[in-house]
Scaffold this motif. Structure first.
Motif, short mmCIF file in Angstrom:
data_model
loop_
_atom_site.label_atom_id
_atom_site.label_comp_id
_atom_site.label_asym_id
_atom_site.label_seq_id
_atom_site.Cartn_x
_atom_site.Cartn_y
_atom_site.Cartn_z
N GLY A 110 0.82 -1.21 0.00
CA GLY A 110 0.00 0.00 0.00
C GLY A 110 0.86 1.26 0.00
O GLY A 110 0.55 2.23 -0.70
N LEU A 111 1.94 1.24 0.77
CA LEU A 111 2.86 2.38 0.80
C LEU A 111 3.51 2.58 -0.56
O LEU A 111 3.64 3.71 -1.05
N VAL A 112 3.90 1.49 -1.21
CA VAL A 112 4.50 1.57 -2.54
C VAL A 112 3.50 2.18 -3.53
O VAL A 112 3.85 3.06 -4.32
N LYS A 113 2.26 1.73 -3.44
CA LYS A 113 1.22 2.27 -4.32
C LYS A 113 0.96 3.75 -4.03
O LYS A 113 0.86 4.57 -4.94
N GLU A 114 0.88 4.09 -2.76
CA GLU A 114 0.63 5.48 -2.32
C GLU A 114 1.74 6.43 -2.77
O GLU A 114 1.48 7.59 -3.05
N THR A 115 2.98 5.94 -2.83
CA THR A 115 4.12 6.80 -3.17
C THR A 115 4.60 6.61 -4.61
O THR A 115 5.69 7.04 -4.96
N LYS A 116 3.78 5.98 -5.43
CA LYS A 116 4.18 5.67 -6.81
C LYS A 116 4.63 6.91 -7.58
O LYS A 116 5.68 6.90 -8.23
N ASP A 154 9.14 9.98 -9.86
CA ASP A 154 9.89 11.23 -9.98
C ASP A 154 11.30 11.07 -9.44
O ASP A 154 12.27 11.49 -10.09
N ALA A 155 11.45 10.45 -8.29
CA ALA A 155 12.77 10.26 -7.69
C ALA A 155 13.65 9.39 -8.56
O ALA A 155 14.83 9.70 -8.79
N VAL A 156 13.12 8.30 -9.07
CA VAL A 156 13.90 7.38 -9.89
C VAL A 156 14.31 8.09 -11.20
O VAL A 156 15.46 7.99 -11.62
N GLN A 157 13.37 8.78 -11.83
CA GLN A 157 13.70 9.47 -13.07
C GLN A 157 14.71 10.59 -12.86
O GLN A 157 15.54 10.88 -13.72
N THR A 158 14.66 11.22 -11.70
CA THR A 158 15.57 12.33 -11.40
C THR A 158 16.92 11.86 -10.88
O THR A 158 17.96 12.36 -11.29
N LEU A 159 16.91 10.87 -10.00
CA LEU A 159 18.13 10.52 -9.27
C LEU A 159 18.81 9.23 -9.71
O LEU A 159 19.92 8.98 -9.29
#
Length: 184
Positions: A165-171, A176-181
């Protein structure tokens, strides 16, 4: 007023690494993973950023050393368990504090995960160089989501539904973080 592009970039990196750190802190509470946090010379540079709330049981210390493996943290780790740990690192200045902390932990025999979507540097070029070096030195450079699923190991554990649920909530923030960092 013309904004400094380097400053805007640094603020952008910091905001996405903060969202990753928030997710990791929530997951740590669910998975009962201890949290250790340090600030760098808080009297001069400020305290932990206000967007982050540490759990009540978290170890927190201020330091002037660039590595967070200061005597009080080393003592806290040893008191919790004398054997080696699996430690995930998030934070700022990948090329300074994250690097020196990771190298110190590796030298002491710990398994270290550097969460690429949870570390940043004020200079874009420094981050990638540092992450490549840490990987060569033996650290596992991965993403927060990859690390969370590795921590769980199996969907049958009772915490799985909460973490999923946390993974889904923060998708969106994770994307954004993965694409940026995560351009290593």
């Amino acid at each position: 007023m013309v904004a400094n592009p380097a400053l805007l970039y640094a603020v952008s990196l910091l905001s996405v690494s903060i969202s990753t750190t928030q997710k990791v802190l929530k997951a740590s509470a669910t998975l009962n993973i201890p949290v250790y946090a340090t600030t760098q010379n808080a009297a001069r540079l400020g305290s932990l950023c206000s967007e982050l709330t540490l759990p009540p049981a978290a170890f927190e210390a201020d330091k002037t050393a660039f590595s967070m493996l200061i005597p009080s943290l080393r003592s806290a780790l040893t008191a919790a368990s004398p054997s080696s740990y699996q430690i995930a690192i998030v934070g700022i200045e990948t090329h300074v504090c994250v690097t020196q902390t990771t190298l110190d932990l590796l030298a002491e025999g710990h398994k270290v995960y550097v969460l690429a979507d949870g570390v940043s540097s004020c200079n874009e070029g420094e981050r990638g160089v540092a992450l490549r070096r840490l990987e060569r030195e033996g650290a596992i450079v991965t993403t927060s989501e990859g690390w969370l699923y590795e921590c769980m190991g199996d969907a049958s554990i009772k915490e799985f539904k909460s973490i999923a649920g946390l993974v889904k909530e923060t998708k969106a923030s994770t994307t954004d973080a993965v694409q940026t960092l995560c351009k290593i």
